[in-house]
Design a protein around this motif. Structure first.
Motif, PDB file in Angstrom:
ATOM      1  N   PRO A  71       0.800  -1.230   0.000  1.00 20.54           N
ATOM      2  CA  PRO A  71       0.000   0.000   0.000  1.00 20.54           C
ATOM      3  C   PRO A  71       0.838   1.288   0.000  1.00 20.54           C
ATOM      4  O   PRO A  71       0.531   2.221  -0.731  1.00 20.54           O
ATOM      5  N   LEU A  72       1.879   1.329   0.816  1.00 17.39           N
ATOM      6  CA  LEU A  72       2.680   2.549   0.903  1.00 17.39           C
ATOM      7  C   LEU A  72       3.283   2.887  -0.460  1.00 17.39           C
ATOM      8  O   LEU A  72       3.250   4.027  -0.912  1.00 17.39           O
ATOM      9  N   VAL A  73       3.806   1.865  -1.119  1.00 19.19           N
ATOM     10  CA  VAL A  73       4.440   2.066  -2.423  1.00 19.19           C
ATOM     11  C   VAL A  73       3.386   2.369  -3.495  1.00 19.19           C
ATOM     12  O   VAL A  73       3.584   3.233  -4.353  1.00 19.19           O
ATOM     13  N   ALA A  74       2.246   1.673  -3.412  1.00 17.65           N
ATOM     14  CA  ALA A  74       1.194   1.889  -4.415  1.00 17.65           C
ATOM     15  C   ALA A  74       0.626   3.303  -4.304  1.00 17.65           C
ATOM     16  O   ALA A  74       0.493   4.010  -5.305  1.00 17.65           O
ATOM     17  N   VAL A  75       0.320   3.719  -3.072  1.00 18.51           N
ATOM     18  CA  VAL A  75      -0.222   5.071  -2.882  1.00 18.51           C
ATOM     19  C   VAL A  75       0.837   6.108  -3.266  1.00 18.51           C
ATOM     20  O   VAL A  75       0.548   7.086  -3.964  1.00 18.51           O
ATOM     21  N   GLY A  76       2.074   5.862  -2.855  1.00 17.64           N
ATOM     22  CA  GLY A  76       3.168   6.748  -3.254  1.00 17.64           C
ATOM     23  C   GLY A  76       3.270   6.835  -4.764  1.00 17.64           C
ATOM     24  O   GLY A  76       3.482   7.913  -5.323  1.00 17.64           O
ATOM     25  N   GLY A  77       3.082   5.715  -5.442  1.00 21.63           N
ATOM     26  CA  GLY A  77       3.148   5.685  -6.897  1.00 21.63           C
ATOM     27  C   GLY A  77       2.069   6.550  -7.526  1.00 21.63           C
ATOM     28  O   GLY A  77       2.316   7.289  -8.480  1.00 21.63           O
ATOM     29  N   VAL A  78       0.862   6.474  -6.951  1.00 20.41           N
ATOM     30  CA  VAL A  78      -0.227   7.321  -7.451  1.00 20.41           C
ATOM     31  C   VAL A  78       0.148   8.797  -7.247  1.00 20.41           C
ATOM     32  O   VAL A  78      -0.048   9.637  -8.130  1.00 20.41           O
ATOM     33  N   VAL A  79       0.708   9.093  -6.086  1.00 20.52           N
ATOM     34  CA  VAL A  79       1.120  10.482  -5.815  1.00 20.52           C
ATOM     35  C   VAL A  79       2.150  10.932  -6.854  1.00 20.52           C
ATOM     36  O   VAL A  79       2.022  12.004  -7.445  1.00 20.52           O
ATOM     37  N   VAL A  80       3.158  10.087  -7.097  1.00 17.43           N
ATOM     38  CA  VAL A  80       4.191  10.446  -8.077  1.00 17.43           C
ATOM     39  C   VAL A  80       3.562  10.736  -9.437  1.00 17.43           C
ATOM     40  O   VAL A  80       3.917  11.692 -10.116  1.00 17.43           O
ATOM     41  N   ASP A  81       2.605   9.904  -9.826  1.00 15.11           N
ATOM     42  CA  ASP A  81       2.005  10.050 -11.155  1.00 15.11           C
ATOM     43  C   ASP A  81       1.065  11.236 -11.265  1.00 15.11           C
ATOM     44  O   ASP A  81       0.786  11.716 -12.353  1.00 15.11           O
ATOM     45  N   THR A  82       0.523  11.702 -10.138  1.00 15.31           N
ATOM     46  CA  THR A  82      -0.510  12.728 -10.231  1.00 15.31           C
ATOM     47  C   THR A  82      -0.088  14.068  -9.639  1.00 15.31           C
ATOM     48  O   THR A  82      -0.777  15.054  -9.819  1.00 15.31           O
ATOM     49  N   ALA A 128     -16.628   3.450  14.192  1.00 11.58           N
ATOM     50  CA  ALA A 128     -15.941   4.485  13.411  1.00 11.58           C
ATOM     51  C   ALA A 128     -14.523   4.037  13.101  1.00 11.58           C
ATOM     52  O   ALA A 128     -13.998   4.282  12.014  1.00 11.58           O
ATOM     53  N   GLY A 129     -13.912   3.367  14.076  1.00 12.83           N
ATOM     54  CA  GLY A 129     -12.568   2.867  13.859  1.00 12.83           C
ATOM     55  C   GLY A 129     -12.539   1.869  12.721  1.00 12.83           C
ATOM     56  O   GLY A 129     -11.701   1.947  11.833  1.00 12.83           O
ATOM     57  N   VAL A 130     -13.500   0.960  12.749  1.00 13.80           N
ATOM     58  CA  VAL A 130     -13.534  -0.076  11.715  1.00 13.80           C
ATOM     59  C   VAL A 130     -13.776   0.564  10.351  1.00 13.80           C
ATOM     60  O   VAL A 130     -13.139   0.212   9.348  1.00 13.80           O
ATOM     61  N   ILE A 131     -14.692   1.540  10.317  1.00 19.33           N
ATOM     62  CA  ILE A 131     -14.973   2.222   9.050  1.00 19.33           C
ATOM     63  C   ILE A 131     -13.716   2.954   8.565  1.00 19.33           C
ATOM     64  O   ILE A 131     -13.354   2.894   7.391  1.00 19.33           O
ATOM     65  N   GLY A 132     -13.034   3.617   9.497  1.00 19.81           N
ATOM     66  CA  GLY A 132     -11.803   4.334   9.134  1.00 19.81           C
ATOM     67  C   GLY A 132     -10.770   3.399   8.533  1.00 19.81           C
ATOM     68  O   GLY A 132     -10.188   3.681   7.493  1.00 19.81           O
ATOM     69  N   VAL A 133     -10.585   2.258   9.203  1.00 18.02           N
ATOM     70  CA  VAL A 133      -9.612   1.279   8.704  1.00 18.02           C
ATOM     71  C   VAL A 133     -10.039   0.783   7.319  1.00 18.02           C
ATOM     72  O   VAL A 133      -9.220   0.662   6.407  1.00 18.02           O
ATOM     73  N   ALA A 134     -11.340   0.531   7.174  1.00 16.29           N
ATOM     74  CA  ALA A 134     -11.841   0.048   5.883  1.00 16.29           C
ATOM     75  C   ALA A 134     -11.551   1.065   4.780  1.00 16.29           C
ATOM     76  O   ALA A 134     -11.157   0.708   3.670  1.00 16.29           O
ATOM     77  N   CYS A 135     -11.747   2.364   5.114  1.00 14.12           N
ATOM     78  CA  CYS A 135     -11.469   3.414   4.124  1.00 14.12           C
ATOM     79  C   CYS A 135     -10.007   3.341   3.691  1.00 14.12           C
ATOM     80  O   CYS A 135      -9.693   3.401   2.500  1.00 14.12           O
ATOM     81  N   PHE A 136      -9.130   3.214   4.671  1.00 11.25           N
ATOM     82  CA  PHE A 136      -7.710   3.147   4.332  1.00 11.25           C
ATOM     83  C   PHE A 136      -7.386   1.928   3.488  1.00 11.25           C
ATOM     84  O   PHE A 136      -6.630   1.992   2.532  1.00 11.25           O
ATOM     85  N   ALA A 162      -5.480  -4.319   6.031  1.00  8.92           N
ATOM     86  CA  ALA A 162      -6.631  -3.638   6.620  1.00  8.92           C
ATOM     87  C   ALA A 162      -7.355  -4.551   7.611  1.00  8.92           C
ATOM     88  O   ALA A 162      -7.752  -4.125   8.700  1.00  8.92           O
ATOM     89  N   LEU A 163      -7.495  -5.821   7.231  1.00  9.86           N
ATOM     90  CA  LEU A 163      -8.137  -6.776   8.138  1.00  9.86           C
ATOM     91  C   LEU A 163      -7.379  -6.855   9.453  1.00  9.86           C
ATOM     92  O   LEU A 163      -7.958  -6.751  10.537  1.00  9.86           O
ATOM     93  N   ALA A 164      -6.076  -7.007   9.342  1.00  9.85           N
ATOM     94  CA  ALA A 164      -5.246  -7.120  10.535  1.00  9.85           C
ATOM     95  C   ALA A 164      -5.333  -5.841  11.367  1.00  9.85           C
ATOM     96  O   ALA A 164      -5.424  -5.888  12.599  1.00  9.85           O
TER      97      ALA A 164
END
Ligand SMILES: Nc1nc2c(c(=O)[nH]1)N[C@H]1C(S)=C(S)[C@@H](COP(=O)(O)O)O[C@H]1N2
Ligand SMILES: [Mo]
Length: 548
Positions: A71-82, A128-136, A162-164
Motif C-alpha cells: 500500500p505505501l508504495v502503491a499510494v506513493g506511486g499514485v502520488v508520483v504520477d498525479t 468508526a474505527g472499523v470504518i476508518g480502517v476500511a477506508c484506508f 486492513a483486516l489485521a
C-alpha cells in the motif's frame, strides 16, 4: 470486551459533561463509569499501532504479489504520477535524488496522523474505527489495482493489512486500553490506571515490534527474490565494435572537476519507480510491435548473441537546472536499436517509437532519430558491468542527443511504433515537450559558489555538453568582462560532454565567474534563463567567489 465496558462507553457518550479526559481518582464515586475513559494519546497510539501492523503485514504479502502492490508504495506511486509539476520539481530541488525516500517518509507520517485520528475516534465509537480502517484499506486496494502491470493479486496486501489493522485496533481499544471492569462502582483506585497503561503500552510495543519485524522481513525477502544475484551471474560478451579508447588528456588536473567517465555508483538516478523493478533476465523479453510489418520479440539470450557495440554516451535529465548535476557520461554496451527496428520494419507514418518499461512508464523517441545512424543503443552494459539494477537492468535504451525522459527507458520491455499524433508518453500530458533534444549547457565545477580563494593563479574548470552536436568552444568571463577562451580536454566523440579548464589570474575581492559554450554548429548557448519545463533549462552558469 465485556458487556459492562460497552455500557460504560455508551454512558460516557451520552453524557456531554464527561467528554474531557478525567484525571485518575479525581472523580466522585458515582461517576465511576469514566474509569473507562481513555486518554487521547493512548487512543492515538492504538491507531498508529494498527496502521503499523497493516503496513508491515502488507509488506510481507507483497513479497508474493510484487513490491509495487504494497500500500505505501502503491499510494506513493499514485502520488508520483498525479502530483502537479511544480510540486514535483520542488521535491527534486529540495530532496534531489532522495525525493523518493522523502515521499515515502512523508506518506508514512501523513498516514500515522490519520491513523492516530482513527484511534481517537474508535475509542468513542468502535464502529468508526472499523470504518476508518476500511477506508484506508480501500485506498490501498484502489491504488494497488490501478498501478500498471501489477497482476491479479494486487489487492491482497492492502486487504490483508486492513483486516489485521481492524483486529488490532479493536483488540487494543476494547482490551488492554480499558481498565478491567471493577466489581463495584467504587472510586477509581489510584495506581490502577497506571497499571492499565503499562499493560496497554506493553501490548502496543509488542504489536509495533511485530509489525516492524514483518515489514523488515518482507523487504528482506523481496531483496532475496530480487535480481542482484541474477545480475552477478551475467557475463557480458565482448563487443564486435569496441568504444574508441579514452584519449590521454582527459581529466586535466583540477581539483573538483568531474571525471570524464562517471563511475556507476556516482551516476545520477532519475525515475518514477518507488521500488526498483526487479526483472530477471531469464524472463525478459522485448516486443517490437505496433505499426511494423514484422513484429519482433527477442530475449536476453538473443541480445547477448547479437553484434554488440560499445560507446561513450553522455546522458542528461531535462530536469537539470543550470549548474545542476543530473548528468553523467558512461560507456554503454548494447545492440544498435536501428538493427532491431529495421528487422521489424516501421510502417510509413510511424514517426514515434514508444518505449515501455515493466512498470508502465513510457517515453517517445522520434523513429527518425533511432534510424539516422547515431549510436542509439539497447544497452545491457554500463562501464564494463551489467547495467546496475537501478539503471535499468537487464536492458535499457540510450540515445545520444536526447534527454532521458524521451529516450532512455530503463527496464524496457516494449518498443511500440506509433505516431506522435496518436500517443502521448508519460511526461507529455504532465506538461513536458514531446520532443527533447538536449540543449547546449556548460557548468563550472570549480571553484565552488562562495569559495574562499587566495589571489594568484586559480584554476577554473568544468564540463560542457551538447550531445551529438559536440562542443566547439567554451568561454569564461570574470565580472562581466571580456570572454576568455577555455582549453578543452579531448573527447571520444560528439556524443559526450567535454571538460574545460581556464587559468584565472585572480585578484582580491568579490568576483563573478560565468561560463558559456558553443556547440559543434557554432551556436552559442543563450544567456536567457528559462525554467527546466517544458524542454530543458537555458542560461549561463555563474559562480560568485571571494578572493583574499
Ligand atoms: N522505466 C523508466 N525509465 C526511465 C525513467 C523512468 O522514470 N522510468 N526516467 C527517465 C529519465 S527522466 C532519465 S533522465 C533517465 C535517467 O537515467 P539514470 O537514472 O540511469 O541516470 O532515465 C529515463 N528512463
Ligand atoms: Mo530526466
Amino acid at each position: 470486551m465485556t458487556r459492562d465496558d460497552v455500557t460504560r462507553d455508551d454512558a460516557a457518550q451520552t453524557n456531554p459533561a464527561q467528554t474531557g479526559p478525567a484525571p485518575d481518582g479525581a472523580l466522585p464515586a458515582d461517576t465511576a463509569p469514566t474509569a473507562g475513559r481513555v486518554p487521547v494519546w493512548l487512543a492515538a497510539l492504538a491507531g498508529v499501532a494498527a496502521a503499523a501492523v497493516a503496513l508491515g503485514l502488507a509488506e510481507l504479502v507483497a513479497v508474493f504479489t510484487g513490491a509495487r502492490t504494497a500500500p505505501l508504495v502503491a499510494v506513493g506511486g499514485v502520488v508520483v504520477d498525479t502530483v502537479p509539476e511544480p510540486l514535483k520539481q520542488f521535491a527534486i530541488d529540495v530532496f534531489g535524488v532522495h525525493d523518493k525516500t522523502a515521499l515515502l517518509i512523508g506518506t508514512a507520517v501523513l498516514l500515522a496522523g490519520f491513523a492516530a485520528g482513527i484511534g481517537v475516534l474508535a475509542v468513542r465509537w468502535p464502529a468508526a474505527g472499523v470504518i476508518g480502517v476500511a477506508c484506508f484499506g480501500l485506498i490501498g486496494v484502489a491504488a494497488a489495482v490501478t498501478r500498471p502491470d501489477v497482476g491479479p493479486f494486487a489487492a491482497l496486501p492492502a486487504l490483508v493489512g486492513a483486516l489485521a489493522a481492524a483486529v488490532v485496533l479493536w483488540s487494543l481499544i476494547t482490551g488492554p486500553l480499558r481498565p478491567a471492569a471493577r466489581p463495584t462502582p467504587s472510586p477509581v483506585v489510584p495506581g490502577a490506571g497506571a497499571a492499565d497503561r503499562r499493560r496497554f503500552l506493553t501490548t502496543v510495543g509488542v504489536t509495533v515490534g511485530a509489525a516492524a519485524l514483518a515489514g523488515a522481513s518482507g523487504r528482506w525477502l523481496a531483496q532475496r527474490r530480487g535480481v542482484a544475484t541474477a545480475r552477478t551471474a551475467v557475463t557480458l560478451p565482448a563487443p564486435v565494435d569496441a568504444a574508441p579508447p579514452v584519449p590521454s588528456g582527459v581529466d586535466p588536473p583540477a581539483t573538483g572537476l568531474s571525471r570524464y567517465v562517471t563511475a556507476n555508483r556516482d551516476f545520477y538516478r532519475i525515475d518514477t519507480a518507488l521500488v526498483v523493478p526487479q526483472v530477471d533476465p531469464v524472463d525478459w523479453r522485448l516486443r517490437i510491435h505496433g505499426r511494423v510489418t514484422n513484429e519482433v520479440t527477442i530475449s536476453y539470450g538473443d541480445l547477448l548473441g547479437m553484434d554488440l557495440v560499445e560507446r561513450y554516451v553522455t546522458l542528461s535529465c531535462v530536469s537539470n537546472e543550470v549548474g545542476g548535476d543530473l548528468i553523467g557520461n558512461a560507456r554503454w554496451l548494447g545492440v544498435p536499436v536501428r538493427d532491431l527496428l529495421l528487422e521489424a520494419g516501421p510502417l510509413p507514418g510511424a514517426d514515434q517509437a514508444v518505449s515501455r518499461s515493466v512498470d508502465g512508464w513510457t517515453c517517445g523517441t522520434p523513429t527518425e532519430v533511432l534510424l539516422d545512424g547515431r549510436d542509439a543503443l539497447l544497452a545491457i552494459g554500463m562501464n564494463g558491468e551489467p547495467l546496475p539494477v537501478e539503471h535499468g537492468f537487464p536492458v535499457r535504451m540510450v540515445v545520444p542527443g536526447l534527454y532521458g525522459y524521451v529516450s532512455a527507458c530503463k527496464w524496457i520491455t516494449e518498443l511500440e511504433l506509433t505516431s506522435f499524433a496518436d500517443f502521448d508518453a508519460y511526461w507529455v500530458p504532465r506538461g513536458w515537450s514531446a520532443q527533447g533534444p538536449i540543449k547546449t549547457q556548460s557548468r563550472i565545477d570549480t571553484p565552488r559558489r562562495g569559495g574562499e580563494l587566495t589571489a594568484g593563479q586559480v584554476t577554473v574548470a568544468g564540463v560542457a555538453w551538447a550531445p551529438h552536436r559536440g562542443i566547439s568552444a567554451v568561454e569564461v568571463r570574470v565580472d562581466e568582462g571580456p570572454w576568455q577562451p577555455a582549453t578543452l580536454a579531448p573527447v571520444v566523440s560528439v556524443d559526450t560532454w567535454v571538460q574545460w579548464v581556464w587559468q584565472w589570474p585572480a585578484t582580491a575581492g568579490e568576483h563573478l565567474l560565468q561560463v558559456r559554450a558553443s556547440d559543434g554548429d557554432g551556436v552559442t548557448q543563450p544567456q536567457e534563463r528559462t525554467p527546466v519545463a517544458p524542454d530543458g533549462a537555458t542560461g549561463w552558469h555563474s559562480v560568485q567567489v571571494t578572493v583574499a
